[in-house]
Design an enzyme around this catalytic site. Sequence first.
Site, PDB file in Angstrom:
ATOM      1  N   ASP A  41      -9.723   5.542  -2.741  1.00  0.00           N
ATOM      2  CA  ASP A  41      -8.554   6.012  -3.484  1.00  0.00           C
ATOM      3  C   ASP A  41      -9.043   6.662  -4.782  1.00  0.00           C
ATOM      4  O   ASP A  41     -10.236   6.887  -4.954  1.00  0.00           O
ATOM      5  CB  ASP A  41      -7.607   4.837  -3.775  1.00  0.00           C
ATOM      6  CG  ASP A  41      -8.150   3.942  -4.867  1.00  0.00           C
ATOM      7  OD1 ASP A  41      -9.387   3.849  -4.986  1.00  0.00           O
ATOM      8  OD2 ASP A  41      -7.361   3.338  -5.615  1.00  0.00           O
ATOM      9  N   TYR A  88      -6.562   6.934   3.363  1.00  0.00           N
ATOM     10  CA  TYR A  88      -6.714   5.812   2.452  1.00  0.00           C
ATOM     11  C   TYR A  88      -5.986   4.565   2.958  1.00  0.00           C
ATOM     12  O   TYR A  88      -6.574   3.478   3.059  1.00  0.00           O
ATOM     13  CB  TYR A  88      -6.183   6.144   1.042  1.00  0.00           C
ATOM     14  CG  TYR A  88      -5.925   4.870   0.292  1.00  0.00           C
ATOM     15  CD1 TYR A  88      -6.981   4.129  -0.217  1.00  0.00           C
ATOM     16  CD2 TYR A  88      -4.633   4.342   0.183  1.00  0.00           C
ATOM     17  CE1 TYR A  88      -6.772   2.904  -0.832  1.00  0.00           C
ATOM     18  CE2 TYR A  88      -4.421   3.122  -0.429  1.00  0.00           C
ATOM     19  CZ  TYR A  88      -5.493   2.413  -0.930  1.00  0.00           C
ATOM     20  OH  TYR A  88      -5.294   1.206  -1.511  1.00  0.00           O
ATOM     21  N   GLU A 127       0.821  -1.210   0.000  1.00  0.00           N
ATOM     22  CA  GLU A 127       0.000   0.000   0.000  1.00  0.00           C
ATOM     23  C   GLU A 127       0.853   1.258   0.000  1.00  0.00           C
ATOM     24  O   GLU A 127       0.518   2.240  -0.656  1.00  0.00           O
ATOM     25  CB  GLU A 127      -0.962   0.004   1.185  1.00  0.00           C
ATOM     26  CG  GLU A 127      -2.084  -1.018   1.076  1.00  0.00           C
ATOM     27  CD  GLU A 127      -2.970  -0.817  -0.145  1.00  0.00           C
ATOM     28  OE1 GLU A 127      -2.934   0.272  -0.742  1.00  0.00           O
ATOM     29  OE2 GLU A 127      -3.683  -1.763  -0.517  1.00  0.00           O
TER      30      GLU A 127
END
Length: 385
Positions: free
Chosen positions: A168, A150, A67
């Site tokens: 996102d 996020y 991520e």
Amino acid sequence: MPSSPPPEYPSRTPMTSPARARSPRGDFAARLLAWYDRHHRHLPWRIPPRAMAAGERPDPYQIWLSEIMLQQTTVAAVKPYFETFVRRWPTVEALAAAESDEIMKAWAGLGYYSRARNLKRCAETVAAADGGRFPETMAALRELPGIGDYTSAAIAAIAFDEPAAVVDGNVERVVTRLEAIERPVREAKQDIRGIVQTLVPPSRPGDFAQAMMDLGATICTPRRPACAICPVSDDCKARLNGDPERFPLKPPRAERPQRLGAAFVAERADGAILLRKRPTKGLLGGMSEVPTSGWSARIDGDDRVDAAPFDARWRPAGSVQHVFTHFALTLSVYHARHDGSAPPDWWWAPRADIHSEALPTVMKKVIEAAIPGAIRKPTRNGASR
DNA sequence: GAACCGTGGCT
DNA sequence: TAGCCAAGGTT
């Protein structure tokens, strides 16, 4: 279109009953997940739905690492870096114990280098905490360096099954089209989050998040979306209105100023190149570079040879263009043979090691301009490609 | 809230 | 080609 949702997602009564709606919103997650089950992308950090159903769960370390790397970065660019990091540092403890320099070197080329610095800080925090385990809630994850709205939601949903609203750029695009949101996404962010929250299913929240992103990446694309094969097109107001490509609404981006500077490649007799380290903060923070002048905001910037850091037979070696997020840079490149001593804190990087230095792409361009072939990675048999 | 922070691929 | 865009966060 799936005729019946999986048993764990019983159809709910539609919140409203619009006369024309063929697909009540209660089915949204079920239909999206049915699509994901068949058409999900295969990614190195992902546990596919079949394995998830068998009880397998992703490694929170790998989800976190992926991520962070994926922030404003394409999947294709991330893949090789992810593989390298996981092979070299298989656990958060291993990453926490690594030298910062080694992490910066491994991150070189991926961009947004503050991510690499925060990666190290975050790994240290997690490794030092109880059992070296990641926090399992969005709220707790959100406290860690480099983890914002996020990323905290994504890790919580994917690694820990929290029904978090993961928003996102993909999800913004999908939702602004679903609802035909006419306001700029900047202003509509909170509304989008609220809408997503109502759609998240109580189980498989991680698959739901990844399904929304896969949908945005492969079907609901920025240009020429493939509405004809979209599993939720019946719900899409933008499609109904005929112009989904118009969403999301974004204000025009400001112009990119042009900056100018000079870069100096000093080459020792044995081929080593003189490098120094940039300040920790700011542009390319903590990365290595050849000596350069300042990068003037003016078009008549300091791109001349008299900006050199020391006296040598500097010869012009062309110029390099590079585009950063908020300005474009032209560097005049100079090259010199030089065998003098280096200023303190600077170092001579052996030619064979240049490719593994923490050099941002712009600096690799500069060195290549001065010494064509200098950056080449050695092959397994020791030759140069 | 706006500016800052990389890079490569695609059209 | 020149602009757009990508699994955003920090200050």
